[in-house]
Design an enzyme around this catalytic site. Sequence first.
Site, mmCIF file in Angstrom:
data_model
loop_
_atom_site.group_PDB
_atom_site.id
_atom_site.type_symbol
_atom_site.label_atom_id
_atom_site.label_comp_id
_atom_site.label_asym_id
_atom_site.label_seq_id
_atom_site.Cartn_x
_atom_site.Cartn_y
_atom_site.Cartn_z
ATOM 1 N N HIS A 30 47.718 7.446 21.957
ATOM 2 C CA HIS A 30 49.069 7.976 22.090
ATOM 3 C C HIS A 30 49.263 8.414 23.536
ATOM 4 C CE1 HIS A 30 52.826 9.665 20.853
ATOM 5 N NE2 HIS A 30 52.493 10.863 21.329
ATOM 6 N N HIS A 42 57.185 12.960 24.646
ATOM 7 C CA HIS A 42 56.587 11.729 24.141
ATOM 8 C C HIS A 42 57.472 11.109 23.072
ATOM 9 C CE1 HIS A 42 54.378 13.952 20.644
ATOM 10 N NE2 HIS A 42 55.270 14.763 21.172
ATOM 11 N N CYS A 113 55.128 4.471 22.582
ATOM 12 C CA CYS A 113 54.947 5.653 23.431
ATOM 13 C C CYS A 113 54.399 5.292 24.808
ATOM 14 C CB CYS A 113 54.046 6.675 22.737
ATOM 15 S SG CYS A 113 52.417 6.034 22.292
#
Length: 154
Positions: A30, A42, A113
């Site tokens: 991530h 994010h 992301c």
Amino acid sequence: MATIEDHNEAVLSSLEPGDQVEFKGPHFNHWAVYIGDGFVIHLTSADGQSSSKTDKAIIRQDKIGDAANNRKMTKNNGKGEKYGLRPFSKSEIVERAKSQLGRKGYNLIARNCEHFVSWCCYDFEISDQVKEWTEIVAEMIANWIEERRNLEGL
């Protein structure tokens, strides 16, 4: 032995606003932009935790510990050098990230992301994870085609 929390605290102490933060996951990592005072921006699920609710993904601001979600984090500002991209200034990166707060939408291949963080930093959406997985799948398909040709005597 240092815990994940100890490791992440050490990383947090080294971060500056505008840094790219990568959270190591079992299958995918991530990504987020550190904006200071212990916060990141994010692209994540609406609840900020679940990776299974990608249809409701949104760009949001969260505490870095919440975004980490028990994953080891690293500062990773290396994509620019890898691809010959010049990053925006750190303050511009933060402003670009903030300008997208509330934007909805997610696509694993084209708008994840990592793409978001790359856009904030370089105005260029790239995901090394997608690139690597695409190469693996392409190789698997090429091998399957070659095996089929060999079986059929072509």
